[in-house]
Design an enzyme around this catalytic site. Structure first.
Site, mmCIF file in Angstrom:
data_model
loop_
_atom_site.group_PDB
_atom_site.id
_atom_site.type_symbol
_atom_site.label_atom_id
_atom_site.label_comp_id
_atom_site.label_asym_id
_atom_site.label_seq_id
_atom_site.Cartn_x
_atom_site.Cartn_y
_atom_site.Cartn_z
ATOM 1 N N HIS A 121 0.873 -1.181 0.000
ATOM 2 C CA HIS A 121 0.000 0.000 0.000
ATOM 3 C C HIS A 121 0.906 1.226 0.000
ATOM 4 O O HIS A 121 2.009 1.180 0.557
ATOM 5 C CB HIS A 121 -0.844 -0.062 1.284
ATOM 6 C CG HIS A 121 -1.919 0.965 1.411
ATOM 7 N ND1 HIS A 121 -1.668 2.270 1.738
ATOM 8 C CD2 HIS A 121 -3.269 0.857 1.301
ATOM 9 C CE1 HIS A 121 -2.822 2.928 1.821
ATOM 10 N NE2 HIS A 121 -3.807 2.097 1.560
ATOM 11 N N ASP A 198 2.822 -3.896 8.219
ATOM 12 C CA ASP A 198 1.588 -3.168 7.951
ATOM 13 C C ASP A 198 0.460 -4.176 8.163
ATOM 14 O O ASP A 198 0.233 -5.047 7.324
ATOM 15 C CB ASP A 198 1.632 -2.638 6.517
ATOM 16 C CG ASP A 198 0.293 -2.078 6.050
ATOM 17 O OD1 ASP A 198 -0.712 -2.247 6.769
ATOM 18 O OD2 ASP A 198 0.272 -1.483 4.967
ATOM 19 N N GLN A 201 -4.743 -4.884 6.953
ATOM 20 C CA GLN A 201 -5.695 -5.845 6.382
ATOM 21 C C GLN A 201 -5.718 -7.180 7.106
ATOM 22 O O GLN A 201 -6.615 -7.991 6.872
ATOM 23 C CB GLN A 201 -5.371 -6.099 4.902
ATOM 24 C CG GLN A 201 -5.622 -4.921 3.992
ATOM 25 C CD GLN A 201 -7.066 -4.501 3.938
ATOM 26 O OE1 GLN A 201 -7.977 -5.282 4.208
ATOM 27 N NE2 GLN A 201 -7.300 -3.247 3.612
ATOM 28 N N LYS A 224 -10.851 -0.386 10.270
ATOM 29 C CA LYS A 224 -11.007 -1.601 9.466
ATOM 30 C C LYS A 224 -11.347 -2.795 10.350
ATOM 31 O O LYS A 224 -11.478 -3.914 9.876
ATOM 32 C CB LYS A 224 -9.730 -1.863 8.664
ATOM 33 C CG LYS A 224 -9.476 -0.758 7.634
ATOM 34 C CD LYS A 224 -8.275 -1.001 6.769
ATOM 35 C CE LYS A 224 -8.137 0.152 5.784
ATOM 36 N NZ LYS A 224 -6.954 0.024 4.918
ATOM 37 N N CYS A 364 -4.838 2.248 -3.662
ATOM 38 C CA CYS A 364 -3.612 2.761 -3.011
ATOM 39 C C CYS A 364 -2.450 1.794 -3.165
ATOM 40 O O CYS A 364 -1.592 1.702 -2.291
ATOM 41 C CB CYS A 364 -3.829 3.060 -1.530
ATOM 42 S SG CYS A 364 -5.045 4.324 -1.225
HETATM 43 C C1 LIG Z 1 -5.955 0.815 4.706
HETATM 44 C C2 LIG Z 1 -4.563 0.396 4.600
HETATM 45 C C3 LIG Z 1 -3.517 1.227 5.027
HETATM 46 C C4 LIG Z 1 -3.740 2.623 5.528
HETATM 47 O O1 LIG Z 1 -4.554 2.639 6.649
HETATM 48 P P1 LIG Z 1 -5.116 4.048 7.169
HETATM 49 O O2 LIG Z 1 -6.163 3.644 8.140
HETATM 50 O O3 LIG Z 1 -5.665 4.769 5.975
HETATM 51 O O4 LIG Z 1 -3.975 4.759 7.803
HETATM 52 C C5 LIG Z 1 -2.244 0.741 4.947
HETATM 53 N N1 LIG Z 1 -1.979 -0.485 4.470
HETATM 54 C C6 LIG Z 1 -2.949 -1.306 4.057
HETATM 55 C C7 LIG Z 1 -2.585 -2.677 3.567
HETATM 56 C C8 LIG Z 1 -4.267 -0.892 4.095
HETATM 57 O O5 LIG Z 1 -5.224 -1.705 3.665
#
Ligand SMILES: *Cc1c(COP(=O)(O)O)cnc(C)c1O
Length: 406
Positions: A121, A198, A201, A224, A364
Site C-alpha cells: 500500500h 503493515d 488488512q 477496518k 492505493c
Molecule cells: C488501509 C490500509 C492502510 C492505511 O490505513 P489508514 O487507516 O488509511 O492509515 C495501509 N496499508 C494497508 C494494507 C491498508 O489496507
C-alpha cells in the site's frame, strides 16, 4: 455457529437504502461498518466521561485516564504484546508506519538498505522513500509473481549485512494475499534487520500474536476492525521503541522541558504527543471486545465461506480476470477482478446503481496495478455481516453490468 442475521442487527447502517435498493456493503477493506456497541461507547464517552487524561487530579480526568489505559490493555492482550507500554495509540496504520519510518530516517546511514515488497500500500512505500531520502539509505523491493505471491527466493538473496529494515504488509489490500510473515521475519533477523508489519488488512481477519510472529513493529487501524476512524495502534518491542527517536514533540511526551534541553517521557507516552484521541481509543477497545464476542475464528470461517462462494460464482462469468493467490488458504476475503475489455470504473458505477458498494481503482497500490498493466480492478471485500444472498446479487450484478457494457 454464528447467526449472521443477529450480527447484522448490530450494525444500524445495514438497514440503509442506497439508490432505493438495500445497501450491500462490499467495501470492507477500505473501512468496516460500526456496531451499536462501538457507537454507544462513543456516545457514553462524551455523555459521561469527557476530560483530558493524565493531567487532572479531578475524578473525571482520572476516570477517562483509566478507560483510556484499559483500552490499551485490551489491545495488549489482543495482540499478545509482552507489555501494555509496547502499545502506542496512533491515528491509524499510516501514522504508525510514519512514526517508525521517520525514526529510522534519523538512525539509518548512507548505504543502509530498506526492504519493502512490490505488493505494498502507498502507506508502506512513501514513508520509506522519505526515510531513504533523509538518510541516504537504499530502498529495495521484493518482487511478486502473477498471483501477487512474494518471491521468497529473491527476498532471501536480497538480504545482507546492510539490510537494516524490512517493512511488508501482512495481508495485501489489493488481493487479500496473506504473506508468510513469520518466515520473512526470521530471515530478516538473521541479518540483524528490524521488521515492520503493515497489519491494516490482517488485524480485521486474523488472530495476530506479535510475540509468536516475533515481529518488531506492527501497525493497525481501528476503522477496518469495526472501530471508529482516526485511531489505530502501533506495537513495538520495548527496547526498539526506547531507541527510536520521538516522532512529534509536545505535551504528554516529555518528562521535563527546559530551554536548553528536554527529557522524554517513558513508553508509550514518548510517542503520544498532545491530547490523544481518547474517545477513539476507548471505542477501539470496545471494537476489540466485539470481535472477541463474535469470535475471531468464527468470523474468519464465515468470511472464508463467502470468499469461496463468490469465487465460484465469478469464475463462471466468461471474460472475468481474477487476481490474487489461487490457494485460498493464503487469502482473506478480498476479491479483485476485471471484465475483459471493460473499465473497472464503469462496472463499479453500475453496481452502485444496484446498491452494491465495491471499490474500483488502484486501491492505493499503484505499483501492483502497474505490474499487471491495468488501470485498476473492481474489489469486493467481505466482513462478518455479509451474506451468501448478497454475494449472489453481486454475481447477478456483474453479469448484468457485462451485458450492458459489452
Ligand atoms: C488501509 C490500509 C492502510 C492505511 O490505513 P489508514 O487507516 O488509511 O492509515 C495501509 N496499508 C494497508 C494494507 C491498508 O489496507
Amino acid at each position: 455457529m454464528i447467526n449472521i442475521q443477529d450480527i447484522r442487527e448490530d450494525f444500524p447502517i445495514l438497514q440503509r437504502r442506497v439508490h432505493d435498493r438495500p445497501l450491500i456493503y462490499f467495501d470492507n477493506a477500505a473501512t468496516s461498518q460500526t456496531p451499536t456497541e462501538v457507537i454507544d461507547s462513543i456516545v457514553h464517552y462524551y455523555t459521561h466521561l469527557n476530560a483530558n487524561i493524565h493531567r487532572g487530579v479531578h475524578a473525571l480526568s482520572q476516570e477517562a485516564t483509566e478507560a483510556y489505559e484499559q483500552a490499551r490493555h485490551k489491545l495488549q492482550l489482543h495482540f499478545n504484546a509482552k507489555h501494555a507500554r509496547e502499545i502506542v495509540f496512533t491515528a491509524g496504520t499510516t501514522h504508525g508506519i510514519n512514526l517508525v519510518a521517520s525514526g529510522y530516517g534519523q538512525l539509518l546511514k548512507a548505504g543502509d538498505e530498506i526492504v519493502i515488497s512490490a505488493s505494498e500500500h502507498h502507506s508502506n512505500i512513501v514513508p520509506w522513500q522519505l526515510a531513504a531520502a533523509h538518510s541516504g539509505a537504499v530502498l529495495r523491493v521484493i518482487p511478486m509473481d502473477a498471483h501477487g505471491v512474494l518471491d521468497m527466493q529473491a527476498y532471501t538473496a536480497m538480504l545482507n549485512e546492510r539490510t537494516r529494515v524490512v517493512s511488508v504488509q501482512h495481508v495485501s489490500n489489493a488481493m487479500g494475499n496473506i504473506h508468510p510473515i513469520a518466515r520473512i521475519t526470521e530471515l530478516a533477523h538473521q541479518v540483524g534487520a528490524v521488521v515492520v508489519i503493515d497489519g491494516a488488512q490482517s488485524a480485521p481477519h486474523i488472530q495476530v500474536d506479535v510475540q509468536a510472529l516475533d515481529v518488531d513493529f506492527y501497525a493497525v487501524s481501528a476503522h477496518k476492525m469495526y472501530g471508529p476512524t482516526g485511531i489505530g495502534a502501533l506495537y513495538g518491542k520495548e527496547e526498539l521503541l526506547n531507541t527510536l527517536p520521538p516522532y512529534q514533540g509536545g505535551g504528554e511526551m516529555i518528562k521535563e522541558v527546559h530551554f536548553q534541553a528536554s527529557t522524554y517521557a517513558d513508553l508509550p507516552y514518548k510517542f503520544e504527543a498532545g491530547t490523544p484521541n481518547i474517545c477513539g481509543a476507548i471505542a477501539f477497545g470496545t471494537a476489540i471486545d466485539y470481535m472477541h464476542f463474535i469470535g475471531l475464528e468464527a468470523m474468519a470461517a464465515h468470511e472464508h465461506a463467502l470468499l469461496q462462494h463468490a469465487l465460484e460464482g465469478l469464475q463462471s462469468i466468461e471474460g472475468i480476470e481474477l487476481y490474487g493467490n489461487p490457494n485460498l488458504n493464503e487469502r482473506t476475503a478480498v476479491i479483485s477482478f476485471n471484465l475483459k475489455g471493460i473499465h473497472p470504473y464503469d462496472v463499479g458505477t453500475l453496481l452502485d446503481q444496484m446498491g452494491i458498494a465495491v471499490r474500483t481503482g488502484h486501491h492505493c497500490a499503484q505499483p501492483v496495478m502497474d505490474c499487471y498493466h491495468i488501470p485498476g480492478t473492481i474489489r469486493a471485500s467481505f466482513a462478518v455481516y455479509n451474506t451468501f444472498e448478497e454475494i449472489d446479487l453481486l454475481i447477478e450484478g456483474v453479469k448484468k453490468a457485462k451485458r450492458m457494457l459489452a
